[in-house]
Design a protein around this motif. Structure first.
Motif, PDB file in Angstrom:
ATOM      1  N   GLY A  15       0.813  -1.204   0.000  1.00  0.00           N
ATOM      2  CA  GLY A  15       0.000   0.000   0.000  1.00  0.00           C
ATOM      3  C   GLY A  15       0.846   1.253   0.000  1.00  0.00           C
ATOM      4  N   GLU A  16       0.181   2.387   0.228  1.00  0.00           N
ATOM      5  CA  GLU A  16       0.856   3.675   0.218  1.00  0.00           C
ATOM      6  C   GLU A  16       1.420   3.989   1.596  1.00  0.00           C
ATOM      7  OE1 GLU A  16       0.031   8.323  -0.986  1.00  0.00           O
ATOM      8  OE2 GLU A  16      -1.611   6.898  -1.036  1.00  0.00           O
ATOM      9  N   HIS A  17       2.629   4.503   1.622  1.00  0.00           N
ATOM     10  CA  HIS A  17       3.290   4.880   2.870  1.00  0.00           C
ATOM     11  C   HIS A  17       3.738   6.326   2.764  1.00  0.00           C
ATOM     12  CE1 HIS A  17       3.507   0.725   4.318  1.00  0.00           C
ATOM     13  NE2 HIS A  17       3.677   0.417   3.044  1.00  0.00           N
ATOM     14  N   LYS A  18       3.572   7.063   3.844  1.00  0.00           N
ATOM     15  CA  LYS A  18       4.022   8.460   3.906  1.00  0.00           C
ATOM     16  C   LYS A  18       4.891   8.600   5.144  1.00  0.00           C
ATOM     17  CE  LYS A  18       0.078  10.313   1.493  1.00  0.00           C
ATOM     18  NZ  LYS A  18      -0.990  11.308   1.467  1.00  0.00           N
ATOM     19  N   TRP A  19       6.115   9.008   4.938  1.00  0.00           N
ATOM     20  CA  TRP A  19       7.061   9.196   6.032  1.00  0.00           C
ATOM     21  C   TRP A  19       7.551  10.637   6.024  1.00  0.00           C
ATOM     22  CZ3 TRP A  19      10.835   4.426   5.543  1.00  0.00           C
ATOM     23  CH2 TRP A  19      10.133   3.253   5.821  1.00  0.00           C
ATOM     24  N   LYS A  20       7.890  11.127   7.177  1.00  0.00           N
ATOM     25  CA  LYS A  20       8.507  12.449   7.320  1.00  0.00           C
ATOM     26  C   LYS A  20       9.916  12.229   7.865  1.00  0.00           C
ATOM     27  CE  LYS A  20       7.468  17.038   8.915  1.00  0.00           C
ATOM     28  NZ  LYS A  20       6.541  17.507   7.937  1.00  0.00           N
ATOM     29  N   ILE A  21      10.895  12.735   7.153  1.00  0.00           N
ATOM     30  CA  ILE A  21      12.287  12.585   7.560  1.00  0.00           C
ATOM     31  C   ILE A  21      12.772  13.932   8.096  1.00  0.00           C
ATOM     32  CG2 ILE A  21      14.628  12.060   6.792  1.00  0.00           C
ATOM     33  CD1 ILE A  21      13.334  10.293   4.621  1.00  0.00           C
ATOM     34  N   VAL A  22      13.272  13.924   9.315  1.00  0.00           N
ATOM     35  CA  VAL A  22      13.762  15.134   9.963  1.00  0.00           C
ATOM     36  C   VAL A  22      15.222  14.891  10.336  1.00  0.00           C
ATOM     37  CG1 VAL A  22      13.472  16.707  11.909  1.00  0.00           C
ATOM     38  CG2 VAL A  22      11.463  15.607  10.891  1.00  0.00           C
ATOM     39  N   CYS A  23      16.069  15.819   9.981  1.00  0.00           N
ATOM     40  CA  CYS A  23      17.497  15.715  10.310  1.00  0.00           C
ATOM     41  C   CYS A  23      17.832  16.682  11.446  1.00  0.00           C
ATOM     42  CB  CYS A  23      18.346  16.043   9.094  1.00  0.00           C
ATOM     43  SG  CYS A  23      18.073  14.903   7.721  1.00  0.00           S
ATOM     44  N   GLN A  24      18.692  16.233  12.348  1.00  0.00           N
ATOM     45  CA  GLN A  24      19.113  17.062  13.477  1.00  0.00           C
ATOM     46  C   GLN A  24      20.633  17.167  13.495  1.00  0.00           C
ATOM     47  OE1 GLN A  24      17.592  15.132  16.985  1.00  0.00           O
ATOM     48  NE2 GLN A  24      15.631  16.188  16.865  1.00  0.00           N
ATOM     49  N   ASP A  25      21.100  18.309  13.994  1.00  0.00           N
ATOM     50  CA  ASP A  25      22.537  18.416  14.173  1.00  0.00           C
ATOM     51  C   ASP A  25      22.907  17.820  15.535  1.00  0.00           C
ATOM     52  OD1 ASP A  25      21.963  20.317  16.121  1.00  0.00           O
ATOM     53  OD2 ASP A  25      22.515  22.024  14.872  1.00  0.00           O
ATOM     54  N   VAL A  26      24.177  17.856  15.890  1.00  0.00           N
ATOM     55  CA  VAL A  26      24.632  17.229  17.133  1.00  0.00           C
ATOM     56  C   VAL A  26      24.042  17.902  18.370  1.00  0.00           C
ATOM     57  CG1 VAL A  26      26.747  16.269  16.181  1.00  0.00           C
ATOM     58  CG2 VAL A  26      26.763  18.587  17.120  1.00  0.00           C
ATOM     59  N   ASN A  27      23.555  19.118  18.229  1.00  0.00           N
ATOM     60  CA  ASN A  27      22.934  19.818  19.359  1.00  0.00           C
ATOM     61  C   ASN A  27      21.429  19.602  19.426  1.00  0.00           C
ATOM     62  OD1 ASN A  27      25.353  20.976  20.306  1.00  0.00           O
ATOM     63  ND2 ASN A  27      25.247  22.531  18.674  1.00  0.00           N
ATOM     64  N   GLY A  28      20.891  18.777  18.511  1.00  0.00           N
ATOM     65  CA  GLY A  28      19.467  18.478  18.536  1.00  0.00           C
ATOM     66  C   GLY A  28      18.606  19.480  17.794  1.00  0.00           C
ATOM     67  N   ARG A  29      19.210  20.382  17.038  1.00  0.00           N
ATOM     68  CA  ARG A  29      18.445  21.361  16.277  1.00  0.00           C
ATOM     69  C   ARG A  29      18.110  20.803  14.901  1.00  0.00           C
ATOM     70  NH1 ARG A  29      22.873  25.543  17.916  1.00  0.00           N
ATOM     71  NH2 ARG A  29      23.868  24.287  16.337  1.00  0.00           N
ATOM     72  N   SER A  30      16.881  21.083  14.474  1.00  0.00           N
ATOM     73  CA  SER A  30      16.479  20.675  13.129  1.00  0.00           C
ATOM     74  C   SER A  30      15.839  21.860  12.431  1.00  0.00           C
ATOM     75  CB  SER A  30      15.512  19.499  13.181  1.00  0.00           C
ATOM     76  OG  SER A  30      14.339  19.853  13.870  1.00  0.00           O
ATOM     77  N   SER A  31      16.131  21.997  11.181  1.00  0.00           N
ATOM     78  CA  SER A  31      15.536  23.100  10.442  1.00  0.00           C
ATOM     79  C   SER A  31      14.877  22.627   9.157  1.00  0.00           C
ATOM     80  CB  SER A  31      16.589  24.161  10.117  1.00  0.00           C
ATOM     81  OG  SER A  31      17.585  23.618   9.280  1.00  0.00           O
ATOM     82  N   ASN A  32      15.197  21.459   8.722  1.00  0.00           N
ATOM     83  CA  ASN A  32      14.638  20.953   7.475  1.00  0.00           C
ATOM     84  C   ASN A  32      13.985  19.597   7.697  1.00  0.00           C
ATOM     85  OD1 ASN A  32      15.646  23.128   5.980  1.00  0.00           O
ATOM     86  ND2 ASN A  32      17.638  22.114   5.715  1.00  0.00           N
TER      87      ASN A  32
END
Length: 161
Positions: A15-32
């Motif tokens: 079936g269809e799958h939708k995932w969200k990928i979030v990247c973090q830096d070593v300090n735990g910050r994510s912007s994208n």
């Protein structure tokens, strides 16, 4: 890219799958973040049943059930039920009280004895119906109805004292 392989295995893989990928830096910050959508459609699971034939003089017979295709070249778990009014083509888990079940996903071929030695039953006069159902790891199922017609009058079951 981290070049790390990410696996997902579980029932309902098709079936269809939708995932969200979030990247973090070593300090735990994510912007994208990145939304990923994809569809998985594994091949249909197929089943072949080779019924036992003969005189049924022991009132038992062996049935060979083999599966092919599916997500892992036919490797699947299988079970069977029996009785009157069998409902066919339901999900694997619908059949919650099987007579016998082989839950080993590493096999594509298995043998069952009918009627089951474990159930302490015998063939009865008339139709003896068995429904075999198998499921692969992707959740694809296949089922087939098999029945034997036994005519007790054909057997000479007299007792000599």
């Amino acid at each position: 890219m981290d070049n790390i392989k990410h696996d997902y295995m579980g029932n309902g893989l098709n079936g269809e799958h939708k995932w969200k990928i979030v990247c973090q830096d070593v300090n735990g910050r994510s912007s994208n973040s990145l939304d990923v959508s994809f569809i998985i459609n594994t091949p249909a699971l197929n089943m072949n049943i080779i019924p036992g034939v003969g005189t049924l003089n022991a009132l038992r017979t062996e049935v060979k059930v083999s599966t092919s295709n599916g997500i892992d070249n036919g490797k699947a778990k299988c079970k069977y039920i029996s009785g009157e009014g069998i409902v066919v083509d339901r999900d694997y888990d619908y059949y919650s009280n099987p007579i016998e079940e082989d839950s080993d996903f590493s096999k594509s071929e298995r043998r069952f004895t009918l009627p089951s030695k474990n159930a302490n039953v015998r063939f009865t006069n008339g139709d003896n119906r068995y429904y075999f159902i198998c499921e692969d790891k992707a959740g694809k199922t296949v089922g087939k109805l098999l029945y034997y017609v036994v005519d007790i009058k054909q057997f000479d079951l007299s007792i000599n004292v």
